[in-house]
Design a protein around this motif. Structure first.
Motif, PDB file in Angstrom:
ATOM      1  N   THR A 142      -1.449  -1.744  -5.592  1.00 45.29           N
ATOM      2  CA  THR A 142      -1.363  -3.480  -4.364  1.00 45.29           C
ATOM      3  C   THR A 142      -0.523  -4.251  -6.191  1.00 45.29           C
ATOM      4  O   THR A 142       0.118  -3.643  -6.653  1.00 45.29           O
ATOM      5  CB  THR A 142      -2.800  -4.049  -4.578  1.00 45.29           C
ATOM      6  OG1 THR A 142      -3.357  -4.000  -5.518  1.00 45.29           O
ATOM      7  CG2 THR A 142      -3.458  -3.261  -3.272  1.00 45.29           C
ATOM      8  N   LEU A 143      -0.051  -5.791  -5.346  1.00 43.30           N
ATOM      9  CA  LEU A 143       0.028  -6.372  -6.343  1.00 43.30           C
ATOM     10  C   LEU A 143      -0.324  -6.471  -7.515  1.00 43.30           C
ATOM     11  O   LEU A 143      -0.419  -7.149  -8.298  1.00 43.30           O
ATOM     12  CB  LEU A 143       0.960  -7.717  -5.615  1.00 43.30           C
ATOM     13  CG  LEU A 143       1.361  -7.766  -4.165  1.00 43.30           C
ATOM     14  CD1 LEU A 143       1.304  -9.214  -3.994  1.00 43.30           C
ATOM     15  CD2 LEU A 143       3.052  -7.336  -5.195  1.00 43.30           C
ATOM     16  N   ASP A 144      -1.329  -6.533  -7.324  1.00 46.45           N
ATOM     17  CA  ASP A 144      -2.405  -6.734  -8.682  1.00 46.45           C
ATOM     18  C   ASP A 144      -2.821  -5.114  -9.580  1.00 46.45           C
ATOM     19  O   ASP A 144      -3.542  -5.539 -10.596  1.00 46.45           O
ATOM     20  CB  ASP A 144      -3.941  -7.228  -8.203  1.00 46.45           C
ATOM     21  CG  ASP A 144      -4.251  -8.385  -7.507  1.00 46.45           C
ATOM     22  OD1 ASP A 144      -3.401  -9.400  -7.836  1.00 46.45           O
ATOM     23  OD2 ASP A 144      -4.821  -8.655  -6.536  1.00 46.45           O
ATOM     24  N   ASP A 145      -2.680  -4.217  -8.094  1.00 42.83           N
ATOM     25  CA  ASP A 145      -3.229  -2.870  -9.201  1.00 42.83           C
ATOM     26  C   ASP A 145      -1.705  -1.838  -9.456  1.00 42.83           C
ATOM     27  O   ASP A 145      -1.710  -1.356  -8.498  1.00 42.83           O
ATOM     28  CB  ASP A 145      -3.933  -2.884  -8.799  1.00 42.83           C
ATOM     29  CG  ASP A 145      -4.334  -0.743  -9.188  1.00 42.83           C
ATOM     30  OD1 ASP A 145      -3.363  -1.220 -10.619  1.00 42.83           O
ATOM     31  OD2 ASP A 145      -4.772  -0.288  -8.965  1.00 42.83           O
ATOM     32  N   ASN A 146      -0.444  -2.839 -10.190  1.00 48.09           N
ATOM     33  CA  ASN A 146       0.678  -1.879  -9.549  1.00 48.09           C
ATOM     34  C   ASN A 146       1.328  -1.095 -10.978  1.00 48.09           C
ATOM     35  O   ASN A 146       2.231  -1.275 -11.439  1.00 48.09           O
ATOM     36  CB  ASN A 146       1.645  -3.397  -9.816  1.00 48.09           C
ATOM     37  CG  ASN A 146       1.943  -4.347 -11.292  1.00 48.09           C
ATOM     38  OD1 ASN A 146       0.826  -4.064 -11.735  1.00 48.09           O
ATOM     39  ND2 ASN A 146       2.242  -5.313 -10.476  1.00 48.09           N
ATOM     40  N   ARG A 152      -1.357   6.093 -12.280  1.00 49.98           N
ATOM     41  CA  ARG A 152      -1.399   6.017 -11.159  1.00 49.98           C
ATOM     42  C   ARG A 152      -2.668   7.556 -10.683  1.00 49.98           C
ATOM     43  O   ARG A 152      -3.804   7.791 -10.516  1.00 49.98           O
ATOM     44  CB  ARG A 152      -1.755   5.978 -10.109  1.00 49.98           C
ATOM     45  CG  ARG A 152      -2.409   5.239  -8.363  1.00 49.98           C
ATOM     46  CD  ARG A 152      -1.749   4.531  -7.674  1.00 49.98           C
ATOM     47  NE  ARG A 152      -1.513   3.378  -8.180  1.00 49.98           N
ATOM     48  CZ  ARG A 152      -1.492   2.475  -8.042  1.00 49.98           C
ATOM     49  NH1 ARG A 152      -3.287   1.790  -7.977  1.00 49.98           N
ATOM     50  NH2 ARG A 152      -0.960   1.261  -8.387  1.00 49.98           N
TER      51      ARG A 152
END
Length: 651
Positions: A142-146, A152
């Protein structure tokens, strides 16, 4: 350039004027048997010129006058000078796939298979693959978890599986972006853990494929190659395949192949022959039979003699045959399948079992592992009767080994009507004591084409007992039978099968020269055994068991082998055939990391005896160059049999 058509394959090729016919055939993938690699000593590369003229030196005892008139030539001694039509003898084109090869498929092999597995388990070793598969459902970015895709994956493995250090190579990295998105970040990784917190990813697949994990075990023999596809979860054999080693066209034994490797592009041709013409076709067949994709094969173990291991890797082998006989490597590093262009997942590691010396290779290390000598309380002798003769003696406390210069005789080489164990080969023989007429068993019940190793052992033993030959291997000139005859050089021969009786092209015979060659081969093995025991201050009575490995063992008559002096004259119940111990050892190494470590441990502790410089070996060899031996007292059972046969003939 000239045109050449090879029949019955109906293959057309082009060649330059003056080219060697055998080399033309090799270059175009046409198999012509040439055990001596063009040395003019075997006479096996006969072909017939149907149309056209060649430059052939007919001054060779392998081509008889009648054959010369019929158009037969030796391919190795022939130059092409105009357009030709050539007939390759029947069976040559299918020879590679028609051989009788030891694998792990028969009922007896299943017992051997279970015994080897139990050996590992009973010694407290784990029986499971070191390759692992895990299904991952990775957090979507996500944009927060980029963070990056690779970070990852590593984060998931650290948090969910405890791996703080995760590695992969460039090919895996290239797969990640599209594979993650096609799978919605639900993937299965195949990886190799090292310790509690390290692992290396070698494959990634879409979805949950954790139920599919496969490996390959491979035995690379000088004459034949056998492979099996294994389910790494349950240890089941899913498929098997075998064929002749395509390197045979460059010579029957390792010495001829080493010499060929030193010629221009010779090493490249030998490596291409074993990988692309032999191993890869076997792998493709197994994958098709089992419904497995090559990318699912992520473990690979192979064994072969030291020369075969060098040629597989494309490593210059000439120093193996030159004193002081030093190999480039004993234990090879793990090698990527992609580096050798093997038909397996490119990231798969190939593990080659370590060799002991120049002429004792990983196939023998594998055999020691599979046979369980390393854990035995008893003194066990392991004999591998392949193209090369290797011997190991010992128990859990010591292991000594040597290699015998037996040559290719046990595979039918150096014998005028000898052949490898394929359709048409005579493999068992009995001779009537009065009429001297033979009865024999033929592989696949075809018309006889020649005699394989087990048949030659039977034949010589029967000829000795019936008085057809004396203990020197010389044919009896006083017998009244049309099966004995002599040529213009006064060399005797015995006719096993008349051409008119069987509807074959030529009589199948064995000559005094053939018998002499085979006596030297059996003497090399027997004297090797005797010398190995002598090096330990031991004798034959101290042998508790003798394990026979190799393709010839499945049809070998132990009593006949003793009668000619190949094996020591000890109790029959001490002998046991253990099948393809090299392939079995590869399987155990594939399935058990503990077994692999144990094998590497004892391989470093094995003592190698170099027979060529061992005091007294040559005297022992010369003494063994009789039937069964110059000292008949070493063979009391055989002495009694010969006396009984002699008495029966007199009556």
């Amino acid at each position: 350039m000239i045109n050449i058509k090879f029949q019955p394959m109906d293959i057309n090729v082009r060649a330059g004027v003056g080219e060697n016919l055998l080399e033309v055939a090799r270059r175009n993938g046409i198999f012509i048997d040439a055990p001596c690699n063009g040395g003019l000593s075997c006479g096996k590369c006969k072909v017939r010129i149907i149309r056209g003229v060649v430059d052939f030196n007919g001054n060779n005892h392998h081509i008889k006058d009648g054959e010369l008139k019929a158009g037969y030539v030796l391919a190795c001694n022939t130059k092409v000078i105009e357009d030709l039509v050539i007939e390759v003898p029947s069976g040559e084109s299918s020879y590679m796939n028609g051989m009788k090869i030891e694998d792990l498929s028969g009922p007896r092999d299943q017992k051997i298979f279970q015994r080897a597995r139990d050996q590992v388990l009973n010694n407290g070793m784990k029986f499971c693959s070191y390759i692992k598969k895990d299904y991952l459902e990775i957090d979507l970015p996500t944009l927060d978890d980029n963070i990056s895709d690779w970070d990852r994956i590593k984060r998931h493995l650290r948090n969910q599986l405890g791996y703080s250090m995760v590695f992969c190579r460039l090919p895996m990295l290239r797969k990640i972006p599209s594979l993650l998105r096609e799978s919605e970040f639900k993937i299965t990784i195949t990886h190799i853990p090292r310790g509690d917190n390290r692992t290396t990813i070698i494959n990634m697949e879409i979805g949950d494929t954790t139920n599919r994990l496969y490996g390959v075990a491979l035995d690379i023999g000088t004459t034949s190659v056998a492979a099996c596809l294994v389910d790494l979860y349950e240890g089941k054999l899913l498929a098997k395949a075998s064929s002749g080693n395509a390197q045979m066209k460059y010579g029957a034994d390792v010495i001829h192949r080493i010499i060929y490797a030193t010629k221009n592009n010779g090493l490249e041709k030998l490596t291409h022959a074993i990988i692309h013409e032999t191993i890869n076709p076997l792998l493709k067949k197994m994958y098709q039979d089992a419904g497995v994709d090559k990318n699912e094969v992520t473990a690979f173990v192979a064994a072969g003699n030291t020369t075969m291991s060098h040629l597989l890797l494309g490593i210059y082998p000439d120093y193996l045959r030159r004193e002081p006989y030093i190999p480039t490597f004993s234990g090879a590093p793990f090698i990527k399948a992609s580096e050798l262009e093997l038909e397996a997942n490119p990231e798969t590691f190939l593990y080659i079992l370590p060799s002991i010396a120049s002429y004792v290779g990983g196939d023998i290390t594998a055999g020691v592992l599979a046979s369980g000598i390393w854990a035995s309380e008893e003194n066990i002798l392991l004999i591998d009767l392949g193209t090369n003769g290797e011997i190991v003696f010992g128990n859990k406390d010591f292991l000594v080994t040597c290699a015998c210069s037996a040559g290719p005789a046990f595979e039918g080489g150096e014998i005028s009507c000898g052949m490898r164990a394929a359709g048409g080969a005579i493999e068992r023989i009995e001779i009537d004591n009065n009429s001297y007429i033979p009865k024999f068993t033929i592989i696949h019940n075809e018309k006889p084409k020649g005699i394989c190793g087990s048949g030659i052992i039977d034949l010589i033993a029967e000829m000795l007992k019936t008085g057809l030959v004396d203990r020197r291997g010389k044919i009896n000139r006083d017998l009244n039978t049309d099966r004995i005859r002599f040529d213009e050089y006064n060399i005797g021969e015995y006719v096993v099968a008349f051409k008119d009786e069987w509807g074959i092209e030529e009589d199948i015979t064995i000559t005094e020269i053939d018998i002499d060659n085979f006596i030297k081969a059996k003497a090399a093995v027997y004297s090797g055994i005797a010398t190995l025991l002598d090096s330990l201050g031991m004798d034959f009575d101290m042998i508790n068991k003798i394990y026979i490995a190799g393709g010839i063992g499945s049809s070998l008559s132990i009593d006949k082998a003793i009668e000619i002096g190949l094996f020591p004259d000890i109790e029959f119940d001490k002998f046991m055939h253990i099948g393809n111990s090299s392939l079995m050892g590869c399987y155990l190494t594939l399935m058990s990391e503990d077994a692999r470590r144990k094998m590497e441990e004892f391989s470093k502790e094995m003592t190698y005896i170099e027979l060529s410089v061992y005091p007294g070996y040559m005297d022992e060899f010369i003494s063994a160059c009789f039937l069964p031996h110059t000292d008949i007292n070493r063979f009391p059972t055989v002495e009694k049999i010969l006396e009984e046969y002699s008495t029966n003939r007199a009556i």
